[in-house]
Design an enzyme around this catalytic site. Structure first.
Site, mmCIF file in Angstrom:
data_model
loop_
_atom_site.group_PDB
_atom_site.id
_atom_site.type_symbol
_atom_site.label_atom_id
_atom_site.label_comp_id
_atom_site.label_asym_id
_atom_site.label_seq_id
_atom_site.Cartn_x
_atom_site.Cartn_y
_atom_site.Cartn_z
ATOM 1 N N CYS A 123 0.866 -1.181 0.000
ATOM 2 C CA CYS A 123 0.000 0.000 0.000
ATOM 3 C C CYS A 123 0.903 1.232 0.000
ATOM 4 O O CYS A 123 1.793 1.364 0.846
ATOM 5 C CB CYS A 123 -0.929 -0.006 1.209
ATOM 6 S SG CYS A 123 -2.271 -1.210 1.055
ATOM 7 N N ASP A 157 -1.433 -7.610 8.455
ATOM 8 C CA ASP A 157 -0.839 -8.163 9.674
ATOM 9 C C ASP A 157 -1.759 -9.136 10.390
ATOM 10 O O ASP A 157 -2.229 -8.884 11.498
ATOM 11 C CB ASP A 157 -0.423 -7.035 10.624
ATOM 12 C CG ASP A 157 0.990 -6.559 10.320
ATOM 13 O OD1 ASP A 157 1.530 -6.971 9.283
ATOM 14 O OD2 ASP A 157 1.551 -5.797 11.119
#
Length: 306
Positions: A109, A173
């Site tokens: 990102c 994550d």
């Protein structure tokens, strides 16, 4: 939690430091972020011509902690099964026996994590915050309705990533994530204390703990303040959470509609709404999905090299 590192926009062409076994992915020396367990480097997919993230874990650092290694493998295995536009995609994974590292390639990102992005851009409308929130909920809804159900367990603004040029956010994550059966209940105490639901400490909880964490994310996005920042240690946070004392940041939320929405997310588990229910909340009435196919599952031409 992965810390972001600033990127030099004026970089010249540079050599790869490392290639994956297929020769498709090349790693640069530039660090994008780092955490307690892994480092994330800028990398390049030569086949697709796109930048990617090269996540690298030095396994020798954890030879005495098999649990950490097991969790890492579990994150990678889990990521490979998930395909949704609001979840970070995994392209490739392998273990380098010579370097004793676990490596996996994920999409990158461009603007880093939402916590740092929000700190950088202090003047943001409520409409923008709602758009980010809605996308996080769509990602959560995908995880929670996945077969089997997936609980993230460590949702916070540093684990949500953003492509700032198009306002697209993605949950990443998944190192603490767990897959649960039909009972949708889990029992391990894991997560980031400021964002952990009270029932998590009782070691008997469902995917609704992610909704509580999401509420804390919204609070942080609105106030630019970490929940319970008034507490100087984890024990004080724990005491406040289990006794139902809200973070002082809640006093900064002046808009009654926003406060009501956050309170819904922080409610007791028996009345806390699901991600699906929250997506229908009046809070999002003024947010129109830009893409007509917004609710369709994200698909891509990912190639797995396990």
């Amino acid at each position: 939690m992965v810390q972001s590192v600033s990127v030099d926009p004026d970089r010249e062409s540079e050599p790869f430091i490392e290639l994956d076994p297929t020769g498709r992915y090349g790693r640069y020396d530039e660090l994008l972020g780092y955490g307690a367990v892994k480092k994330v480097y800028r990398a390049f997919d030569q086949e697709e011509g796109i930048e990617v993230a090269w996540n690298q874990v030095k396994l020798r650092n954890f030879m005495d902690d098999q649990q950490v290694i097991d969790r890492l493998y579990s994150e990678v295995r889990l990521l490979k099964t998930l395909k949704h536009k609001n979840i970070i995609a995994l392209y490739s994974v392998w273990r380098d026996e010579n370097r004793n590292t676990l490596n996996f390639i994920t999409e990158v990102c461009t603007s880093g994590n939402l916590r740092e992005y929000r700190k950088k851009h202090k003047h943001v409308s409520m409409k923008a915050v709602k758009k980010w929130s809605k996308q996080i909920l769509k990602g959560l809804n995908y995880l929670h309705t996945h077969e089997p159900c997936v609980i993230h367990r460590d949702l916070n603004c540093s684990n949500v990533f953003i492509n700032g040029n198009i306002g697209q956010v993605k949950i990443g994550d998944l190192g603490f994530a767990t897959i649960v059966g039909k009972s949708h209940s889990a029992h391990s105490v894991l997560g980031t204390p400021e964002f952990m639901a009270p029932e998590l400490y009782d070691e008997d909880y469902t995917e609704l703990i992610d909704i509580y964490s999401f509420g804390m994310c919204v609070l942080e996005m609105v106030t630019l303040e970490l929940p319970y920042s008034e507490c100087d240690n984890v024990v004080k946070i724990y005491k406040k959470v289990i006794s139902g004392v809200r973070p002082k940041a809640m006093d900064k939320v002046k808009d009654p509609e926003v406060k009501k929405f956050i309170e819904k997310c922080l409610a007791q588990p028996r009345v806390r709404p699901s991600a699906s229910e929250l997506l229908q909340d009046p809070f999002f009435n003024d947010i129109n999905d830009d893409d007509e196919n917004d609710d369709e599952e994200y698909t891509s031409n990912n190639f797995w090299h396990a």
